[in-house]
Write an enzyme that holds these catalytic residues in place. Structure first.
Site, PDB file in Angstrom:
ATOM      1  N   ASP A  15       7.436  -4.128   0.941  1.00  0.00           N
ATOM      2  CA  ASP A  15       6.293  -3.488   1.872  1.00  0.00           C
ATOM      3  C   ASP A  15       7.034  -3.801   3.333  1.00  0.00           C
ATOM      4  O   ASP A  15       6.943  -4.855   3.677  1.00  0.00           O
ATOM      5  CB  ASP A  15       4.867  -3.755   1.835  1.00  0.00           C
ATOM      6  N   GLU A  53      -3.261   2.509  -1.575  1.00  0.00           N
ATOM      7  CA  GLU A  53      -2.548   1.378  -0.868  1.00  0.00           C
ATOM      8  C   GLU A  53      -1.971   1.806   0.187  1.00  0.00           C
ATOM      9  O   GLU A  53      -1.635   3.015   0.530  1.00  0.00           O
ATOM     10  CB  GLU A  53      -1.285   0.656  -1.715  1.00  0.00           C
TER      11      GLU A  53
END
Length: 453
Positions: free
Chosen positions: A81, A326
């Site tokens: 990420d 998310e």
């Protein structure tokens, strides 16, 4: 982060980078806001809408070439990420000519599925937004909250101070649970921050004068499910993570937006979560669908230092549709608001499915409103069917650029590769409630971008 809880198994992951094109053209949209950001109204992503999720030529990411080894941005680290340092208005921050990015990192000698419980946040910098230098973990782990630090965002204020937002996951006094299967019940998630001074010279970028870390928000057990409430369900890991700082260009108000799970105030699976009346007459909702209760949370920032927050009702919920929304974030084009998030195939509720992808919703007139899914079902970028796990964690900049990471592409023999590095950039165009992938660009590229507009 998308970690599969059932039976203590770990979801497989990866890394991809994309750019949403600079053309964010406003056209006719179906949802118009009648609500203030502080109102108690939550939009829904329905099962009826989610049935329209489909890979098309406009939403399918190009297949990655796997005949050569991928170049690793940090050869001894798994990298996933990723997010850039932004100015307060959302534009790309540059310090003495450097672009700065942050990403989750873990030692590459750990197993692919083991990296989540040893995740830290690493810093990268680049003079051209293409060739990146890994600068290590910029904070003192002993000062940080959480056994592991998961994704967040970073903002450079007008005084030259970096506000470093992250997810504090687990607690250090429970560290022994995180080196074995079945750790998810201990993975409490809280929104945290610290600040730094920043400088740059011929030797690179430096974060100094690390301030005390603080917990900004915890799940309230009303709008947002707590870990204890989740524990009685035995479903996929609960979420209260991924803080994203956002300054609304139309009001000047500031917010933190995050991924959560719907709490008791949502009243569970309701008719409106299923679809309209005609659809509901013939709808078959499988058992346990109600346990898939993702939402997108929001809090209003009350002070210049982003240390005082007012928790608000969720912007969007996906009860009965998907368990995980998310890394939620927002792109604004005039009065048109795009609420973007990422999700997995395995987090869809029973009876529904969709690809690993970037999903999005559009609303006209304000941050809170009756968001409608982009491209009919919500899919904006999906992995190709030939390599369904090749990328994940797309993040969209104000001008449409998206950064993300390569996940688990399949090689020419159909074997999964565990990669963990920056991946090719894509360019997308937005036109009202429709999007289109325009072209593929370079690996890990971040071009200068302006403020939310």
């Amino acid at each position: 982060m998308g970690i599969k809880k059932t039976y203590g198994d770990f979801l497989k992951w990866g890394v991809c980078t994309a750019i949403l094109g600079s053309s964010l053209m406003a056209s006719t949209v179906f949802a118009t806001s009648d609500w203030d950001a502080e109102d108690d109204y939550t939009a829904v992503w329905t099962r009826q809408q989610a049935e329209n999720v489909a890979l098309t030529k406009d939403t399918t990411a190009p297949l990655l070439e796997t005949d050569e080894d991928f170049e690793l941005v940090a050869p001894d680290k798994w990298v996933w990420d990723t997010w850039p340092l932004q100015n307060r208005d959302g534009s790309l921050a540059q310090v003495n000519g450097y672009t700065i990015a942050f990403a989750l990192v873990a030692p590459r000698d750990l197993g692919w599925g083991e990296r989540h419980t040893e995740a830290r946040i690493g810093m990268f910098y680049s003079k051209d937004g293409k060739d990146w230098t890994y600068a290590g973990i910029p904070y003192d782990y002993d000062k940080a909250y959480g056994h592991m630090q998961w994704a967040g965002s970073a903002m450079l204020d007008n005084d030259g101070k970096v506000h470093f937002f992250y997810t504090a996951t687990g607690r250090k006094d429970n560290s022994e649970y995180f080196d074995q299967p079945g750790w998810e019940p201990m993975a409490e998630q809280r929104l945290a921050k610290t600040t730094f001074d920043i400088s740059a010279d011929k030797d690179g970028v430096h974060l100094t004068k690390e301030d005390e870390h603080q917990i900004m928000l915890e799940a309230d057990g009303e709008y947002y499910e707590t870990l204890g409430q989740w524990g009685s369900n035995g479903n996929i890991i609960s979420a209260f993570r991924d803080p994203f700082f956002f300054q609304d260009p139309n009001t000047g108000e500031e917010y933190i937006i995050w991924e959560g799970q719907a709490g008791p105030k949502s009243n569970g699976l309701k008719p409106e979560n299923i679809g309209d009346e005609a659809y509901r007459k013939n709808a078959n909702v499988p058992d346990r669908a109600e346990l898939y209760n993702g939402n997108i949370g929001i809090a209003k920032v009350l002070d210049e230092d982003v240390s005082e927050l007012k928790m608000l009702p969720p912007l969007l919920e996906s009860i009965g549709v998907n368990h995980q929304l998310e890394r939620p974030h927002v792109v604004v084009d005039g009065d048109t608001y795009y609420l973007l998030t990422i999700s997995h195939t395995f987090t869809y509720a029973p009876g529904l499915t969709g690809p690993e992808g970037l999903y999005g919703f559009v609303n006209e007139g304000g941050l809170r409103g009756d968001y409608e899914p982009l491209n009919d079902g919500g899919l904006v970028i999906g992995n190709p069917a030939e390599s369904p796990g090749q990328a994940y964690s797309w993040w969209v900049a104000p001008d449409g650029q998206v950064i993300s990471f390569i996940n688990e592409p399949l090689d020419e023999n159909g074997e999964v590769q565990f990669v963990g590095t920056f991946a090719p950039t894509l360019q997308l165009s937005f036109d009202g409630d429709q999007t289109k992938i325009e072209k593929e660009m370079g690996y890990g590229e971040i071009r200068p971008f302006g403020a939310y507009r």
